[in-house]
Design an enzyme around this catalytic site. Structure first.
Site, short mmCIF file in Angstrom:
data_model
loop_
_atom_site.label_atom_id
_atom_site.label_comp_id
_atom_site.label_asym_id
_atom_site.label_seq_id
_atom_site.Cartn_x
_atom_site.Cartn_y
_atom_site.Cartn_z
CG ASP A 11 59.88 -46.56 -20.93
OD1 ASP A 11 59.33 -45.99 -21.88
OD2 ASP A 11 59.01 -47.05 -20.01
CE1 TYR A 228 57.64 -49.85 -10.48
CE2 TYR A 228 55.56 -48.39 -11.14
CZ TYR A 228 56.45 -49.46 -11.26
OH TYR A 228 56.41 -50.32 -12.31
CE LYS A 231 60.50 -54.45 -10.81
NZ LYS A 231 60.88 -54.35 -9.50
P1 13P Z 1 58.01 -50.09 -17.61
O1 13P Z 1 59.11 -50.05 -16.65
O2 13P Z 1 58.14 -50.98 -18.74
O3 13P Z 1 57.66 -48.63 -18.17
O4 13P Z 1 56.92 -50.60 -16.70
C1 13P Z 1 56.19 -49.81 -15.93
C2 13P Z 1 54.64 -50.61 -15.59
O5 13P Z 1 54.52 -50.07 -14.23
C3 13P Z 1 54.03 -51.73 -15.93
O6 13P Z 1 52.85 -51.96 -15.38
MG MG Z 2 57.17 -47.56 -19.45
MG MG Z 3 59.81 -50.98 -19.78
MG MG Z 4 61.04 -49.58 -17.11
#
Ligand code: 13P
Ligand code: MG
Ligand code: MG
Ligand code: MG
Ligand code: 13P
Length: 365
Positions: A11, A228, A231
């Site tokens: 990402d 964090y 994900k």
């Molecule tokens: P991503 O890992 O898809 O960027 O998601 C991050 C997030 O905190 C979505 O609420």
């Molecule tokens: Mg993202």
């Molecule tokens: Mg993502």
């Molecule tokens: Mg992600």
């Protein structure tokens, strides 16, 4: 001659918030990969996306963990990050944890699933790409594909599958691994695989000849980064037919939108919704988590396809069920089990809030 499939994903920026990557980023990756195809580092490639994650599906003859292929993916993501920054996209460069490439993309942020094999006379391969979830999301569907006869009839009625499969399972917390054979060690395998945040399937191979059947990206971003940063949004490569589950058996587990962790701020349980690629834009509460499936035939290392496999009205009821479950889970607001249990919240942004509350806590006696 063997073919290698490398699926590397990251990402590196999205619109509005974390919902969808921008076409300009995919175009930039396309530019970089086209040159690599011209110079014959790659035989072929296909670029797709699930939500805010770009998935580079690449074929070549260089084997797994090839430095040049990994560096190529890294450079594509790095150049796409520049475009993301110029557009002020959200989370530009989000998954790139380092400034400089160090020989292998593993541990640097992007997720990576690879396999090398000698092509069969016909070799169907299905690539799964997720958004808003973690690698353990694949535990249940992969177990069903390769070990559950109620999903995969071939385990019972096809001699080429009857011998079962070996599951290589990673403990991503303790950095250990174990291989378990199914059906013989099915209960032991499930004792681990049910803990989806800790034990994840890395590889599956056929027991009779050790032939590779499936490979998953198991990188856990927050464990690598120590904080964090979203994900992992994993990918998986699965071979189908002739000694492996039929293509229909490979996609069948996703008809049940099981609960996975991820969704908003990577901190919630929600149903994994199987969708066509054009619908892989997780918007509601940044979700619910999505999975897409692209089917290819591999022809002398070229990618013939794809077929967008969840673009099938037969999955409509699964999507309806996922929406219903999403509604039910959302009503819990910040309460478990919608919000993740405390031990998994360690890898989210909650510790920051708990730290602020530390001074308020008094001893009870
Ligand atoms: P991503 O890992 O898809 O960027 O998601 C991050 C997030 O905190 C979505 O609420
Ligand atoms: Mg993202
Ligand atoms: Mg993502
Ligand atoms: Mg992600
Ligand atoms: P076809 O007759 O359509 O090739 O189907 C073969 C099969 O085994 C489907 O699972």
């Amino acid at each position: 001659m063997k073919t290698t499939i490398s699926v590397i994903k990251a990402d590196v920026g999205s619109i509005a918030g974390h919902a969808k990557t921008h076409v300009a980023l995919k175009n930039k990756c396309d530019e970089v990969l086209a040159k690599a195809k011209e110079s014959e580092l790659l035989v072929d490639y296909h670029i797709t996306s699930c939500g805010d994650d770009i998935d580079l599906i690449m074929t070549h003859r260089n084997g797994e963990e090839n430095e040049e292929v990994h560096e190529l993916a890294w450079n594509a993501f790095l150049e796409a990050t520049q475009v993301a920054k110029s557009l002020k996209l959200y989370g530009a460069g989000q998954d790139l944890l380092s400034d400089t490439f160090s020989g292998n993309i593993k541990g640097m942020g992007p997720g990576c699933a690879e396999m090398e094999f000698k092509e069969r006379p016909s070799d169907p391969v299905i690539i799964f790409c997720c958004d808003k979830t973690e690698p353990g999301a694949f535990n249940m569907p992969l177990f069903k594909m390769f070990a559950d006869p109620f999903n995969t009839a071939g385990l019972v009625i096809d001699p080429s599958l009857h011998g079962g499969y070996d599951f290589e399972i990673f403990d991503v917390i303790e950095h250990k691994k174990v291989t378990m054979s199914c059906p013989d060690e099915m209960y032991d395998a499930l004792a681990l695989l049910g803990s989806t945040g800790r034990y994840v399937i890395k590889h599956i191979s056929r027991r009779s000849d050790n032939e590779i059947a499936a490979s998953v990206s198991t990188e856990r971003l927050n464990l690598m980064a120590g904080q964090y940063i979203g994900k992992d949004d994993p990918v998986a490569v699965v071979r189908a037919q002739s000694g492996f589950p039929a293509a229909g058996e490979v996609v069948e587990p996703f008809a049940f939108p099981h609960l996975v962790s991820g969704w908003m701020r990577g901190s919630h349980n929600g149903p994994l919704m199987p969708v066509a690629q054009r619908n892989a834009n997780p918007v509601r509460f940044d979700g619910p988590p999505r999975v897409i499936a692209l089917g290819f035939q591999i022809n002398n290392s070229e990618l013939v396809g794809p077929l967008d496999m969840f673009d099938d009205p037969a999955f409509d009821r699964s999507r309806d069920l996922a929406s219903e479950v999403a509604e039910y889970m959302r009503r819990h607001g910040p309460f478990e089990p919608h919000r993740l249990p405390a031990d998994e919240m360690e890898y989210t942004s909650l510790p920051g809030v708990l730290k602020m509350l530390e001074d308020r806590m008094e001893d009870m006696d």
